[in-house]
Design an enzyme around this catalytic site. Structure first.
Site, PDB file in Angstrom:
ATOM      1  N   ALA A  18      18.691  43.753  60.693  1.00 50.55           N
ATOM      2  CA  ALA A  18      18.235  42.552  59.994  1.00 50.55           C
ATOM      3  C   ALA A  18      17.776  42.859  58.570  1.00 50.55           C
ATOM      4  O   ALA A  18      17.985  42.057  57.657  1.00 50.55           O
ATOM      5  CB  ALA A  18      17.108  41.880  60.775  1.00 50.55           C
ATOM      6  N   VAL A  44      15.714  39.948  65.758  1.00 43.81           N
ATOM      7  CA  VAL A  44      14.705  41.005  65.775  1.00 43.81           C
ATOM      8  C   VAL A  44      13.872  40.785  67.034  1.00 43.81           C
ATOM      9  O   VAL A  44      13.336  39.699  67.248  1.00 43.81           O
ATOM     10  CB  VAL A  44      13.801  40.953  64.519  1.00 43.81           C
ATOM     11  CG1 VAL A  44      12.802  42.096  64.536  1.00 43.81           C
ATOM     12  CG2 VAL A  44      14.637  40.982  63.243  1.00 43.81           C
ATOM     13  N   ILE A  45      13.806  41.819  67.862  1.00 46.08           N
ATOM     14  CA  ILE A  45      13.049  41.735  69.114  1.00 46.08           C
ATOM     15  C   ILE A  45      11.789  42.581  68.980  1.00 46.08           C
ATOM     16  O   ILE A  45      11.852  43.745  68.574  1.00 46.08           O
ATOM     17  CB  ILE A  45      13.900  42.197  70.310  1.00 46.08           C
ATOM     18  CG1 ILE A  45      15.140  41.298  70.439  1.00 46.08           C
ATOM     19  CG2 ILE A  45      13.076  42.185  71.596  1.00 46.08           C
ATOM     20  CD1 ILE A  45      16.126  41.740  71.499  1.00 46.08           C
ATOM     21  N   HIS A  51       6.162  47.069  63.389  1.00 46.53           N
ATOM     22  CA  HIS A  51       7.456  47.048  62.701  1.00 46.53           C
ATOM     23  C   HIS A  51       8.086  45.652  62.730  1.00 46.53           C
ATOM     24  O   HIS A  51       8.653  45.195  61.737  1.00 46.53           O
ATOM     25  CB  HIS A  51       8.382  48.084  63.353  1.00 46.53           C
ATOM     26  CG  HIS A  51       9.699  48.249  62.685  1.00 46.53           C
ATOM     27  ND1 HIS A  51       9.842  48.898  61.484  1.00 46.53           N
ATOM     28  CD2 HIS A  51      10.934  47.858  63.052  1.00 46.53           C
ATOM     29  CE1 HIS A  51      11.122  48.893  61.133  1.00 46.53           C
ATOM     30  NE2 HIS A  51      11.797  48.273  62.076  1.00 46.53           N
ATOM     31  N   ARG A  90      18.146  32.055  73.557  1.00 44.59           N
ATOM     32  CA  ARG A  90      18.241  31.347  72.279  1.00 44.59           C
ATOM     33  C   ARG A  90      19.621  31.481  71.642  1.00 44.59           C
ATOM     34  O   ARG A  90      20.009  30.648  70.834  1.00 44.59           O
ATOM     35  CB  ARG A  90      17.157  31.849  71.331  1.00 44.59           C
ATOM     36  CG  ARG A  90      15.764  31.512  71.863  1.00 44.59           C
ATOM     37  CD  ARG A  90      14.676  32.005  70.975  1.00 44.59           C
ATOM     38  NE  ARG A  90      14.622  31.168  69.786  1.00 44.59           N
ATOM     39  CZ  ARG A  90      14.186  31.586  68.599  1.00 44.59           C
ATOM     40  NH1 ARG A  90      13.768  32.822  68.441  1.00 44.59           N
ATOM     41  NH2 ARG A  90      14.166  30.775  67.578  1.00 44.59           N
TER      42      ARG A  90
END
Length: 116
Positions: A18, A44-45, A51, A90
């Site tokens: 990302a 982004v997980i 972070h 999602r």
């Protein structure tokens, strides 16, 4: 959500993460004069460190800045999820379909900008 169009009219550029998306958008804007919009897609997980927050904030701010300066719509489609299952839900075209939503936003924004 299915959009009728010619798949050959879409260009897909893949980056390793990302954080690299805003840089890729910058290069696309510099090197392509025949595009109508840019749709940024990524995910982004959240892990166990801060972070996640730094990356999400940086990418969001960078894409926002680019969208204000560009002469074409730049659509934000970066998913931020707390776990893998949430990301899958999602991004699933048969469920929440965030990819379809951002593509529709691109189409709608192109139309609006052409009216302005």
């Amino acid at each position: 959500m299915h959009h009728k169009g010619i798949e050959n009219d879409l260009q897909v550029f893949k980056v390793p993460g990302a954080f690299e998306i805003p840089g890729a958008v910058t290069q696309i804007l510099k090197n392509n004069n025949d595009i109508n919009a840019i749709v940024t897609l990524g995910c982004v997980i959240k892990g166990e460190t801060a972070h996640f927050e730094y990356i999400c904030s940086s990418v969001t701010n960078s894409i926002s800045k680019l969208s204000l300066e560009a002469n074409i719509p730049i659509i934000y489609g970066i998913l931020t999820a707390y776990n893998f299952e949430q990301a899958l839900e999602r991004s699933d075209p048969n469920r929440k379909n965030k990819g379809g939503e951002v593509m529709q936003a691109a189409i709608d924004t192109i139309k609006t900008w052409s009216e302005i």
